[in-house]
Design a protein around this motif. Structure first.
Motif, PDB file in Angstrom:
ATOM      1  N   LEU A  15     -26.468  24.677  59.454  1.00  0.00           N
ATOM      2  CA  LEU A  15     -25.980  25.521  60.521  1.00  0.00           C
ATOM      3  C   LEU A  15     -26.728  26.836  60.506  1.00  0.00           C
ATOM      4  CD1 LEU A  15     -22.147  24.962  60.152  1.00  0.00           C
ATOM      5  CD2 LEU A  15     -23.591  24.161  62.017  1.00  0.00           C
ATOM      6  N   THR A  16     -27.221  27.272  61.655  1.00  0.00           N
ATOM      7  CA  THR A  16     -27.900  28.557  61.750  1.00  0.00           C
ATOM      8  C   THR A  16     -27.124  29.445  62.700  1.00  0.00           C
ATOM      9  OG1 THR A  16     -29.297  27.777  63.551  1.00  0.00           O
ATOM     10  CG2 THR A  16     -30.156  27.541  61.316  1.00  0.00           C
ATOM     11  N   PRO A  17     -27.123  30.747  62.459  1.00  0.00           N
ATOM     12  CA  PRO A  17     -26.363  31.642  63.320  1.00  0.00           C
ATOM     13  C   PRO A  17     -26.895  31.625  64.749  1.00  0.00           C
ATOM     14  CG  PRO A  17     -27.120  32.754  61.317  1.00  0.00           C
ATOM     15  CD  PRO A  17     -27.836  31.462  61.392  1.00  0.00           C
ATOM     16  N   SER A  18     -26.008  31.888  65.697  1.00  0.00           N
ATOM     17  CA  SER A  18     -26.451  32.070  67.069  1.00  0.00           C
ATOM     18  C   SER A  18     -27.306  33.329  67.134  1.00  0.00           C
ATOM     19  CB  SER A  18     -25.247  32.215  67.991  1.00  0.00           C
ATOM     20  OG  SER A  18     -24.544  33.410  67.688  1.00  0.00           O
ATOM     21  N   SER A  37     -25.941  38.270  49.323  1.00  0.00           N
ATOM     22  CA  SER A  37     -24.923  37.220  49.334  1.00  0.00           C
ATOM     23  C   SER A  37     -24.294  37.105  50.716  1.00  0.00           C
ATOM     24  CB  SER A  37     -23.851  37.510  48.282  1.00  0.00           C
ATOM     25  OG  SER A  37     -23.187  38.733  48.560  1.00  0.00           O
ATOM     26  N   TYR A  38     -24.193  38.205  51.435  1.00  0.00           N
ATOM     27  CA  TYR A  38     -23.651  38.172  52.791  1.00  0.00           C
ATOM     28  C   TYR A  38     -24.586  37.393  53.709  1.00  0.00           C
ATOM     29  CZ  TYR A  38     -21.623  39.846  57.191  1.00  0.00           C
ATOM     30  OH  TYR A  38     -21.042  39.919  58.437  1.00  0.00           O
ATOM     31  N   LEU A  39     -25.893  37.576  53.512  1.00  0.00           N
ATOM     32  CA  LEU A  39     -26.850  36.820  54.324  1.00  0.00           C
ATOM     33  C   LEU A  39     -26.660  35.332  54.106  1.00  0.00           C
ATOM     34  CD1 LEU A  39     -30.136  38.899  53.810  1.00  0.00           C
ATOM     35  CD2 LEU A  39     -28.366  39.185  55.550  1.00  0.00           C
ATOM     36  N   ASN A  40     -26.505  34.944  52.850  1.00  0.00           N
ATOM     37  CA  ASN A  40     -26.340  33.526  52.541  1.00  0.00           C
ATOM     38  C   ASN A  40     -25.036  32.981  53.126  1.00  0.00           C
ATOM     39  OD1 ASN A  40     -27.156  31.074  51.040  1.00  0.00           O
ATOM     40  ND2 ASN A  40     -25.254  31.481  49.916  1.00  0.00           N
ATOM     41  N   ARG A  45     -31.351  31.741  57.071  1.00  0.00           N
ATOM     42  CA  ARG A  45     -32.232  30.859  56.297  1.00  0.00           C
ATOM     43  C   ARG A  45     -32.757  31.586  55.060  1.00  0.00           C
ATOM     44  NH1 ARG A  45     -37.051  28.620  59.185  1.00  0.00           N
ATOM     45  NH2 ARG A  45     -37.133  30.594  60.330  1.00  0.00           N
ATOM     46  N   PRO A  46     -32.773  30.928  53.900  1.00  0.00           N
ATOM     47  CA  PRO A  46     -33.224  31.596  52.675  1.00  0.00           C
ATOM     48  C   PRO A  46     -34.611  32.204  52.794  1.00  0.00           C
ATOM     49  CG  PRO A  46     -32.152  29.525  52.132  1.00  0.00           C
ATOM     50  CD  PRO A  46     -32.249  29.566  53.635  1.00  0.00           C
ATOM     51  N   ILE A  47     -35.530  31.512  53.462  1.00  0.00           N
ATOM     52  CA  ILE A  47     -36.892  32.031  53.581  1.00  0.00           C
ATOM     53  C   ILE A  47     -36.903  33.332  54.377  1.00  0.00           C
ATOM     54  CG2 ILE A  47     -37.561  30.832  55.726  1.00  0.00           C
ATOM     55  CD1 ILE A  47     -40.216  30.174  54.346  1.00  0.00           C
ATOM     56  N   VAL A  48     -35.967  33.459  55.329  1.00  0.00           N
ATOM     57  CA  VAL A  48     -35.849  34.686  56.129  1.00  0.00           C
ATOM     58  C   VAL A  48     -35.117  35.767  55.340  1.00  0.00           C
ATOM     59  CG1 VAL A  48     -34.843  35.686  58.213  1.00  0.00           C
ATOM     60  CG2 VAL A  48     -35.945  33.446  58.305  1.00  0.00           C
TER      61      VAL A  48
END
Length: 439
Positions: A15-18, A37-40, A45-48
């Motif tokens: 799932l990717t954010p809108s 951790s909030y990004l995850n 995406r981890p690479i981003v």
């Protein structure tokens, strides 16, 4: 039903954010209000996410109006002429550019340092891209501009796509891009990257496959050229002399595979090479002795130095009777003079890290050092009077500018200065006046 701000799109198994949610997460992150951790937890995406962290840690400004000019030591035209990827540009044009001219897509080829060398494609899209300085000579490395497809592809040495608000810099977030690195077919060394930039349609699996295939075609083409014995001369760069700023002077060459070779120079050898580059007609031992030291140097010493220098830069580069360079070279000092001659003060200032061979005792070098510094200073002050206080500020940050009272006074008098900058300039000027005994 989920709102646009909270809905997620299914991409494969992840799932990717809108887009709107991704922009919100980005704003929180660059403001320092959330951590990795909030990004995850928000499915960035981890690479981003990792690229955002590197960009923030490296001091990249997300509000930067676009990429900065590259600090590359060579002009863009010469880089394009001599870059190892130059022989493969017809392949890239045939596979990508020809299809992009009326499709809203920009095709870019960068060097391994992230400097854009070729930017072609749809004319309208290219003009739009100019607004964020997506042009030849701009630094689109990840460390210079933050998360972006060509820069991050080079940083990680892998193909990837960056979509809209995944870009670190806000000005780039209306674009999507796909990039793949290109390697030397013999050594595996990183040569640069191929990038497609455009709308959301650029960030598809089909586009990624196309860019990947183009990178492979380029590597195969370079390999065939090498087997046929072609392309080596094109890839060989002219020797480059670095003599500005506080670093040790050096002689930089590039072999037929695009690998840089740097030879440190003594102060005397650097003096000689600068003088020979300014006198292509050549100099006799007597004349060179006077230019190097008008009191204590004899021709025997000059001849001994020339013999040592020939071992450093190669006998094929140095002639005698008179002493002269046997092939054209480039130098950082010549590039600054050329930019000034062309009226490009900003480029001249970008290429000027400091004075010419500051420790040299050669009277001819001292004269040239003064000429270059005074010409650049005068050009900067003239541009400042036309409203370019940013150029004056950069000059005053240089070693020569720190005690430039007239320059600091001009900065204080600039009407566009904000309150903090004016206070800092007034304070610096007061310190100079105290030191110099002024009022």
């Amino acid at each position: 039903m989920a709102t646009p701000d909270t809905a997620h799109e299914q991409t494969g198994a992840r799932l990717t954010p809108s887009p709107s949610r991704l922009r919100a997460v980005h704003e929180l992150f660059v403001a320092g209000e959330v951590d990795a951790s909030y990004l995850n937890s928000n499915a960035v995406r981890p690479i981003v996410a990792q690229s955002w962290q590197r960009s923030l840690a490296g001091g990249v400004d997300p509000d930067l109006g676009g990429a900065r000019p590259s600090p590359a030591v060579t002009a863009v035209d010469r880089l394009r002429e001599t870059h190892p990827l130059a022989p493969a540009i017809p392949v890239i044009r045939r596979l990508l550019v020809d299809e992009a001219v009326d499709s809203g897509v920009v095709v870019a080829v960068s060097g391994a340092d992230g400097t854009l060398l070729w930017v072609e494609g749809d004319p309208t899209a290219c003009r739009r891209a100019e607004a964020m300085n997506f042009v030849p000579g701009a630094d689109w490395s990840e460390s210079g501009t933050g998360t972006n497809a060509p820069g991050t592809a080079l940083a990680l040495d892998t193909e990837l796509q960056i979509r809209g608000s995944e870009h670190f810099s806000r000005v780039v977030q209306t674009w999507s891009c796909t990039a793949a690195p290109v390697h030397d077919p013999t050594t595996g060394a990183l040569l640069g990257a191929i990038d497609l930039t455009g709308g959301p349609a650029v960030a598809t699996s089909q586009t990624l496959a196309l860019v990947r295939a183009t990178a492979v075609a380029v590597e195969n083409h370079l390999g065939l050229l090498r087997l046929a014995g072609a392309g080596a001369q094109t890839a060989a760069r002219r020797p480059h002399l670095v003599v500005l700023g506080g670093d040790r002077p050096r002689w930089v060459t590039t072999d037929s595979y695009g690998h840089l070779r740097t030879s440190p120079l003594t102060g005397r050898h650097a003096d000689i090479l600068v003088l020979l580059s300014r006198h292509p007609e050549g100099l006799s031992a007597d004349h060179l002795a006077v230019l190097l030291d008008d009191k204590d140097l004899d021709v025997v010493t000059v001849r001994a130095e020339m013999s040592r220098l020939r071992k450093v830069i190669g006998a094929e580069n140095l002639g005698s009777r008179p002493y002269r360079l046997l092939a054209p070279i480039t130098s950082d000092v010549a590039e600054v003079f050329d930019a000034l001659d062309g009226g490009d003060v900003e480029s001249a200032l970008t290429r000027y890290p400091g004075p010419l061979l500051a420790h040299s005792v050669s009277p001819a070098i001292a004269r040239l050092r003064t000429q270059l510094s005074a010409t650049l200073r005068g050009a900067v002050l003239a541009e400042s009077a036309r409203g370019r206080a940013d150029l004056l500020r950069r000059w005053l940050d240089l070693p020569e500018g720190r005690d430039d009272r007239d320059g600091w006074q001009a900065l204080c008098d600039n009407a566009g200065l904000d309150a903090l900058a004016r206070a800092q300039a007034d304070g610096h000027l007061a310190g100079l006046d105290f030191e110099l005994g002024g009022t």
